[in-house]
Design an enzyme around this catalytic site. Structure first.
Site, mmCIF file in Angstrom:
data_model
loop_
_atom_site.group_PDB
_atom_site.id
_atom_site.type_symbol
_atom_site.label_atom_id
_atom_site.label_comp_id
_atom_site.label_asym_id
_atom_site.label_seq_id
_atom_site.Cartn_x
_atom_site.Cartn_y
_atom_site.Cartn_z
ATOM 1 N N HIS A 1 42.450 10.835 -34.207
ATOM 2 C CA HIS A 1 42.807 9.359 -34.010
ATOM 3 C C HIS A 1 41.583 8.987 -33.379
ATOM 4 C CE1 HIS A 1 45.122 5.647 -33.394
ATOM 5 N NE2 HIS A 1 44.389 5.906 -32.125
ATOM 6 N N CYS A 2 40.837 7.935 -33.905
ATOM 7 C CA CYS A 2 39.696 7.738 -33.062
ATOM 8 C C CYS A 2 39.972 6.190 -32.467
ATOM 9 C CB CYS A 2 38.488 7.319 -34.020
ATOM 10 S SG CYS A 2 36.963 6.943 -33.462
#
Length: 419
Positions: A270-271
């Protein structure tokens, strides 16, 4: 008389541009933003009477405020995230303070990454979503481009071709980011396993009503009936890959993101900088975004240093540029070059790790799980994590990565509601 904000929803009664579904599932209006403030009233009463606050009182007050910050929209008022605002104010202020003196520049440019990292770990620990990092990334890109046009180009050291190259780099970065934001690829039930679909015109109590915003709610009922030895084997695999949150059987290499609350195909990580997961459908465009940004940033930094430090080599001008603080304009450009260099260094490290993972056909999530379970080889001080599960050689791994299908069909129901 019953309040309008609590009247039941009708499937044939759409929301107007100023109406929305609040976090309690009721219908409300932007004009009533100061009404029914039970959470805020309770917190104020406790403060006035000097009673201790409940553990979740502050979080409920913040949730109420965030829920009522809306902007009018065609299909209903959209929520406005307050975390977008701080980068728009703090970044110009900090950069202008850092341009006043080189000691202030050292202090500010050291403190900024520390504050960003602290906020990242603070939000990551709570598994909450925030637009702070996406706002900071986009505003940094556009603000650096704005200062490049207003401060560097008027000096006459940048020609039209160089200006066009920087503008094209910014445009390509934004376009690739938009493509990346289309979705990482969500895990949806197999049509053969779907027993039936139930449609609700009022959200169930365990569903976030703000997600629906007045839309119909669908729940997919999965059929798990299997017979014979094949059915028993399939049930064993399904139990291992079963997501208790999304209530769906995950395919190989898929994972559940606790921040987004959904299962992602070939989940990498998850960025926070794009406020989305990186998965099977957007992994290539994510790497392309990094490449475009880094090329544009490195080229822009070189142009700025050639302009403010014409007598110095580009490789050494960042560390030694005499009299750059004699003029505020030059000092501001030099400070922005340092800020861009810090950001570029961090993203270069991220791109390097991503390229290594693709070369070994391993995702960031798989690498972390393998290290936790001690089933992977760690090389070069942890830069290379080889699980040995999916790797088929350098060329084959890259061919598989470049040719993998997206398989991200749009669904009208929330993946976390799959049964």
């Amino acid at each position: 008389m019953k309040k309008r904000s609590r009247r039941s929803l009708d499937q044939d009664d759409p929301l107007c541009c100023c109406e929305y579904i609040d976090r309690h599932g009721g219908r409300s209006h932007m004009a009533a933003c100061c009404c029914d403030c039970e959470d805020l009233d309770e917190a104020c009463d406790r403060w006035m009477t000097k009673k201790p606050q409940s553990p979740d009182s502050l979080s409920r007050v913040i949730a109420t405020i965030n829920d009522r910050l809306r902007v009018p929209w065609i299909s209903g008022a959209r929520q406005f995230d307050i975390s977008v605002i701080p980068p728009l104010i703090l970044l110009p202020v900090f950069l202008h303070i850092a341009a006043l003196h080189y000691l202030l520049g050292i202090l500010v440019l050291t403190a900024m990454p520390i504050l960003v990292l602290w906020y990242y770990y603070f939000t990551h620990r709570k598994k909450g979503r925030t637009l702070f990092f996406l706002s900071l990334a986009l505003f940094s890109l556009f603000y650096m481009f704005y200062l490049f046009i207003t401060e560097v180009v008027p000096r006459g050291d940048v020609n039209h071709l160089q200006m066009a190259a920087v503008a094209a780099g910014v445009a390509l970065t934004v376009i690739s980011l938009i493509i990346t934001k289309r979705g990482p690829g969500y895990v949806t039930p197999c049509p053969n396993d779907t027993h039936s679909t139930v449609t609700y015109h009022k959200p169930p109590p365990d569903v976030d009503a703000a997600y629906l915003n007045g839309a119909q709610h669908q729940v997919v009922i999965a059929n798990h009936e299997q017979t014979g030895e094949t059915g028993s084997a399939q049930q064993g695999v399904q139990r291992r890959n079963w997501c208790a949150v999304c209530r769906v059987v995950r395919p190989p290499r898929a994972g559940h993101c606790r921040i987004c609350g959904v299962c992602i195909l070939r989940l990498d990580h998850h960025c926070v900088w794009i406020n989305s997961c990186v998965g099977q459908a957007n992994h290539r465009s994510f790497l392309l975004t990094l490449v475009f940004f880094l090329l544009t940033s490195l080229y822009g930094i070189s142009l700025v240093l050639r302009s403010v430090c014409p007598d110095q080599n580009v490789m050494t001008a960042l560390f030694y540029c005499p009299d750059v603080y004699s003029q505020f304009s030059s000092a501001l450009c030099f400070t922005c070059a340092w800020y861009s260099s810090i950001v570029t260094g961090g993203l270069l490290h991220l791109l390097f790790l991503q390229l290594i993972n693709v070369s070994f056909n391993v995702t960031e999530r798989e690498a972390r799980l393998a290290l936790r379970e001690k089933t992977a080889r760690s090389l070069l001080w942890g830069l290379i994590i080889d699980t040995g599960v999916y790797s088929r050689g350098f060329c084959t791994n890259w061919i598989e990565f470049m040719t993998m299908s997206k398989d991200s069909e749009t669904s009208n129901h929330k993946p976390s509601d799959l049964v």
